[in-house]
Write a protein that holds these residues in place. Structure first.
Motif, PDB file in Angstrom:
ATOM      1  N   SER A 135     -30.002  14.334  36.813  1.00 16.27           N
ATOM      2  CA  SER A 135     -30.024  15.389  35.803  1.00 16.27           C
ATOM      3  C   SER A 135     -30.761  14.907  34.566  1.00 16.27           C
ATOM      4  CB  SER A 135     -28.594  15.786  35.428  1.00 16.27           C
ATOM      5  OG  SER A 135     -28.574  16.699  34.348  1.00 16.27           O
ATOM      6  N   LEU A 136     -31.582  15.798  34.007  1.00 18.43           N
ATOM      7  CA  LEU A 136     -32.308  15.532  32.773  1.00 18.43           C
ATOM      8  C   LEU A 136     -31.887  16.570  31.741  1.00 18.43           C
ATOM      9  CD1 LEU A 136     -34.622  14.173  31.139  1.00 18.43           C
ATOM     10  CD2 LEU A 136     -36.214  15.712  32.308  1.00 18.43           C
ATOM     11  N   VAL A 137     -31.424  16.100  30.591  1.00 18.63           N
ATOM     12  CA  VAL A 137     -31.007  16.981  29.505  1.00 18.63           C
ATOM     13  C   VAL A 137     -31.910  16.722  28.306  1.00 18.63           C
ATOM     14  CG1 VAL A 137     -29.127  17.690  27.977  1.00 18.63           C
ATOM     15  CG2 VAL A 137     -28.613  16.941  30.318  1.00 18.63           C
ATOM     16  N   LEU A 138     -32.579  17.767  27.826  1.00 15.35           N
ATOM     17  CA  LEU A 138     -33.493  17.649  26.700  1.00 15.35           C
ATOM     18  C   LEU A 138     -32.865  18.298  25.469  1.00 15.35           C
ATOM     19  CD1 LEU A 138     -36.852  18.636  28.460  1.00 15.35           C
ATOM     20  CD2 LEU A 138     -35.724  16.402  28.378  1.00 15.35           C
ATOM     21  N   LEU A 139     -32.958  17.630  24.330  1.00 13.93           N
ATOM     22  CA  LEU A 139     -32.446  18.195  23.083  1.00 13.93           C
ATOM     23  C   LEU A 139     -33.548  19.007  22.421  1.00 13.93           C
ATOM     24  CD1 LEU A 139     -29.707  18.003  21.564  1.00 13.93           C
ATOM     25  CD2 LEU A 139     -29.957  16.501  23.545  1.00 13.93           C
ATOM     26  N   ALA A 140     -33.345  20.306  22.377  1.00 15.06           N
ATOM     27  CA  ALA A 140     -34.253  21.196  21.665  1.00 15.06           C
ATOM     28  C   ALA A 140     -33.574  21.592  20.361  1.00 15.06           C
ATOM     29  CB  ALA A 140     -34.611  22.411  22.521  1.00 15.06           C
ATOM     30  N   SER A 141     -33.641  22.842  19.976  1.00 17.40           N
ATOM     31  CA  SER A 141     -33.037  23.301  18.723  1.00 17.40           C
ATOM     32  C   SER A 141     -33.110  24.814  18.684  1.00 17.40           C
ATOM     33  CB  SER A 141     -33.805  22.723  17.528  1.00 17.40           C
ATOM     34  OG  SER A 141     -33.437  23.350  16.316  1.00 17.40           O
ATOM     35  N   THR A 142     -32.218  25.427  17.917  1.00 21.58           N
ATOM     36  CA  THR A 142     -32.362  26.866  17.710  1.00 21.58           C
ATOM     37  C   THR A 142     -33.673  27.178  16.997  1.00 21.58           C
ATOM     38  OG1 THR A 142     -31.050  26.666  15.668  1.00 21.58           O
ATOM     39  CG2 THR A 142     -29.895  27.395  17.671  1.00 21.58           C
ATOM     40  N   ALA A 143     -34.269  26.170  16.337  1.00 23.76           N
ATOM     41  CA  ALA A 143     -35.585  26.366  15.729  1.00 23.76           C
ATOM     42  C   ALA A 143     -36.647  26.670  16.777  1.00 23.76           C
ATOM     43  CB  ALA A 143     -35.994  25.137  14.924  1.00 23.76           C
ATOM     44  N   GLY A 144     -36.368  26.325  18.027  1.00 26.76           N
ATOM     45  CA  GLY A 144     -37.288  26.643  19.104  1.00 26.76           C
ATOM     46  C   GLY A 144     -37.115  28.049  19.646  1.00 26.76           C
ATOM     47  N   LEU A 145     -36.062  28.722  19.221  1.00 26.19           N
ATOM     48  CA  LEU A 145     -35.779  30.088  19.675  1.00 26.19           C
ATOM     49  C   LEU A 145     -36.068  31.119  18.597  1.00 26.19           C
ATOM     50  CD1 LEU A 145     -32.341  29.373  21.378  1.00 26.19           C
ATOM     51  CD2 LEU A 145     -34.480  29.847  22.566  1.00 26.19           C
ATOM     52  N   ILE A 146     -35.774  30.746  17.371  1.00 25.63           N
ATOM     53  CA  ILE A 146     -35.997  31.611  16.213  1.00 25.63           C
ATOM     54  C   ILE A 146     -36.645  30.747  15.140  1.00 25.63           C
ATOM     55  CG2 ILE A 146     -34.162  33.276  16.663  1.00 25.63           C
ATOM     56  CD1 ILE A 146     -32.273  31.619  15.045  1.00 25.63           C
ATOM     57  N   ALA A 147     -37.231  31.352  14.128  1.00 24.66           N
ATOM     58  CA  ALA A 147     -37.954  30.576  13.123  1.00 24.66           C
ATOM     59  C   ALA A 147     -37.050  29.537  12.475  1.00 24.66           C
ATOM     60  CB  ALA A 147     -38.522  31.509  12.054  1.00 24.66           C
ATOM     61  N   GLY A 148     -37.530  28.300  12.451  1.00 23.70           N
ATOM     62  CA  GLY A 148     -36.776  27.228  11.835  1.00 23.70           C
ATOM     63  C   GLY A 148     -36.845  27.279  10.323  1.00 23.70           C
ATOM     64  N   PRO A 149     -36.340  26.242   9.652  1.00 26.32           N
ATOM     65  CA  PRO A 149     -36.314  26.234   8.180  1.00 26.32           C
ATOM     66  C   PRO A 149     -37.721  26.346   7.599  1.00 26.32           C
ATOM     67  CG  PRO A 149     -34.961  24.458   9.090  1.00 26.32           C
ATOM     68  CD  PRO A 149     -35.744  25.029  10.226  1.00 26.32           C
ATOM     69  N   PRO A 150     -37.844  26.879   6.397  1.00 26.62           N
ATOM     70  CA  PRO A 150     -39.151  26.924   5.745  1.00 26.62           C
ATOM     71  C   PRO A 150     -39.765  25.525   5.664  1.00 26.62           C
ATOM     72  CG  PRO A 150     -37.551  28.221   4.511  1.00 26.62           C
ATOM     73  CD  PRO A 150     -36.780  27.471   5.565  1.00 26.62           C
ATOM     74  N   GLY A 151     -41.075  25.463   5.835  1.00 24.43           N
ATOM     75  CA  GLY A 151     -41.751  24.176   5.744  1.00 24.43           C
ATOM     76  C   GLY A 151     -41.554  23.288   6.943  1.00 24.43           C
ATOM     77  N   ALA A 152     -41.238  23.853   8.110  1.00 19.98           N
ATOM     78  CA  ALA A 152     -41.015  23.045   9.307  1.00 19.98           C
ATOM     79  C   ALA A 152     -41.791  23.622  10.484  1.00 19.98           C
ATOM     80  CB  ALA A 152     -39.530  22.970   9.636  1.00 19.98           C
ATOM     81  N   ALA A 153     -43.078  23.876  10.269  1.00 18.65           N
ATOM     82  CA  ALA A 153     -43.890  24.501  11.311  1.00 18.65           C
ATOM     83  C   ALA A 153     -44.004  23.619  12.551  1.00 18.65           C
ATOM     84  CB  ALA A 153     -45.287  24.817  10.767  1.00 18.65           C
ATOM     85  N   GLY A 154     -44.292  22.344  12.341  1.00 16.86           N
ATOM     86  CA  GLY A 154     -44.453  21.448  13.477  1.00 16.86           C
ATOM     87  C   GLY A 154     -43.167  21.254  14.258  1.00 16.86           C
ATOM     88  N   TYR A 155     -42.063  21.090  13.537  1.00 19.81           N
ATOM     89  CA  TYR A 155     -40.759  20.926  14.186  1.00 19.81           C
ATOM     90  C   TYR A 155     -40.419  22.159  15.020  1.00 19.81           C
ATOM     91  CZ  TYR A 155     -35.716  20.136  14.644  1.00 19.81           C
ATOM     92  OH  TYR A 155     -34.450  19.960  15.142  1.00 19.81           O
ATOM     93  N   THR A 156     -40.633  23.337  14.439  1.00 23.58           N
ATOM     94  CA  THR A 156     -40.334  24.586  15.133  1.00 23.58           C
ATOM     95  C   THR A 156     -41.194  24.722  16.383  1.00 23.58           C
ATOM     96  OG1 THR A 156     -39.679  25.669  13.077  1.00 23.58           O
ATOM     97  CG2 THR A 156     -40.341  27.097  14.892  1.00 23.58           C
ATOM     98  N   ALA A 157     -42.482  24.456  16.268  1.00 25.29           N
ATOM     99  CA  ALA A 157     -43.379  24.563  17.420  1.00 25.29           C
ATOM    100  C   ALA A 157     -43.012  23.555  18.499  1.00 25.29           C
ATOM    101  CB  ALA A 157     -44.820  24.357  16.967  1.00 25.29           C
ATOM    102  N   ALA A 158     -42.666  22.334  18.088  1.00 29.22           N
ATOM    103  CA  ALA A 158     -42.318  21.301  19.054  1.00 29.22           C
ATOM    104  C   ALA A 158     -41.066  21.660  19.835  1.00 29.22           C
ATOM    105  CB  ALA A 158     -42.131  19.963  18.341  1.00 29.22           C
ATOM    106  N   LYS A 159     -40.050  22.166  19.144  1.00 31.13           N
ATOM    107  CA  LYS A 159     -38.804  22.500  19.830  1.00 31.13           C
ATOM    108  C   LYS A 159     -38.980  23.709  20.750  1.00 31.13           C
ATOM    109  CE  LYS A 159     -36.236  19.208  18.242  1.00 31.13           C
ATOM    110  NZ  LYS A 159     -35.764  18.123  19.150  1.00 31.13           N
ATOM    111  N   ALA A 160     -39.842  24.656  20.370  1.00 29.27           N
ATOM    112  CA  ALA A 160     -40.144  25.761  21.278  1.00 29.27           C
ATOM    113  C   ALA A 160     -40.826  25.229  22.531  1.00 29.27           C
ATOM    114  CB  ALA A 160     -41.030  26.788  20.578  1.00 29.27           C
ATOM    115  N   ALA A 161     -41.698  24.247  22.359  1.00 24.70           N
ATOM    116  CA  ALA A 161     -42.389  23.660  23.507  1.00 24.70           C
ATOM    117  C   ALA A 161     -41.420  22.884  24.399  1.00 24.70           C
ATOM    118  CB  ALA A 161     -43.509  22.753  23.020  1.00 24.70           C
ATOM    119  N   VAL A 162     -40.426  22.240  23.822  1.00 24.63           N
ATOM    120  CA  VAL A 162     -39.419  21.536  24.634  1.00 24.63           C
ATOM    121  C   VAL A 162     -38.682  22.517  25.539  1.00 24.63           C
ATOM    122  CG1 VAL A 162     -37.227  20.264  24.542  1.00 24.63           C
ATOM    123  CG2 VAL A 162     -39.133  19.595  23.056  1.00 24.63           C
TER     124      VAL A 162
END
Length: 272
Positions: A135-162
């Motif tokens: 089993s492989l478990v990857l840690l993403a974020s709700t930022a990958g589902l909905i817009a993350g905090p202001p000023g976190a474009a890269g983090y948001t895009a990365a977690k959506a990609a995960v």
């Protein structure tokens, strides 16, 4: 009737193990009977965690953005543990920055830590997980589902990609016996969230604890998560209890992602 090969993880690699969620997951898997290999770029903290855990843990420090270093960690974990049946990819960093060309460096850093590091560990570990029907478990974020905090474009895009990577891996490796799932926490009371809370606390003239409470004001459960709660989600997905679960994105955010932002004005006052 299908019977899982193992009800609980026995030989697990945890990346980002020095972080709040990574360390909590290590403790949880060891409590469930696993031996764990721990890796993180922060050698001092990961060694301290291993000393706390004891003989069930081995330490393999590495920079998670270095593909060769990650490959060496995976091979080291296989050698130390006698194989791998579980990998929890918990590495991550909250890197600020928008899409202005001036933020190119922070954008690349956010993707390196939060996406490329996950890609490296998955690629190196999957042959061993195939062998173990693991089993492989990857840690993403709700930022990958909905817009993350202001000023976190890269983090948001990365977690959506995960999340996208999770679904692709589940489809491609399911026929080979490997389950792949993602966990999407909201804010968790960890050092990773402290930077955001420090900014909010300074802006509002409040304490960090009050900032955490303010951030959860419109979350249905009215609080942020504790690391142990996210670790429990990881342990479930890695276990035989989730034997029919793959390609799933488990949201653990107290219900925050279920709330329509346009309706929060109708919420009752916060409970004292």
């Amino acid at each position: 009737m299908y019977t899982p090969r193992r009800p609980r993880p026995e030989r697990a690699l945890i990346t980002g193990a020095a972080g709040g969620v990574g360390s909590a997951t290590a403790r949880r898997l060891v409590a469930d009977g696993a031996r764990v290999a721990l890796t993180d770029i922060d050698q001092d903290r990961v060694r301290a965690l291993a000393a706390e855990i004891g003989s069930a843990a081995v330490v393999l420090p590495a920079d998670g953005t270095d593909s060769d270093g990650v490959a060496a960690v995976v091979e080291g974990a296989v050698g130390e543990l006698g194989g791998l049946d579980t990998v929890v990819a918990a590495q991550g960093a909250a890197v600020g920055g928008g899409v202005d060309p001036r933020h190119t460096e922070s954008w690349n850093r956010a993707l390196d830590v939060n996406l490329h590091g996950t890609f490296h560990v998955a690629g190196s570990a999957l042959p061993h997980l195939v062998e173990a029907s693991g089993s492989l478990v990857l840690l993403a974020s709700t930022a990958g589902l909905i817009a993350g905090p202001p000023g976190a474009a890269g983090y948001t895009a990365a977690k959506a990609a995960v999340i996208g990577l999770t679904r692709w891996l589940a489809r491609d490796y399911g026929p080979r016996g490997v389950r792949v799932n993602a966990v999407c926490p909201g804010f968790v009371r960890t050092p990773l969230a402290q930077g955001s809370m420090a900014y909010l606390a300074k802006r509002e003239g409040i304490t960090a604890d009050e900032a955490f409470a303010l951030s959860a004001r419109h979350v249905p459960l009215r609080r942020v998560a504790e690391p142990e709660e996210i670790a429990a989600c990881c342990a479930f997905l890695a276990s035989g209890d989730a034997s029919m679960v793959t390609g799933h994105v488990l949201v653990a955010d107290g219900g925050g992602a279920a709330v329509d932002a346009s309706t929060v004005a109708f919420d009752p006052p916060p409970v004292p």
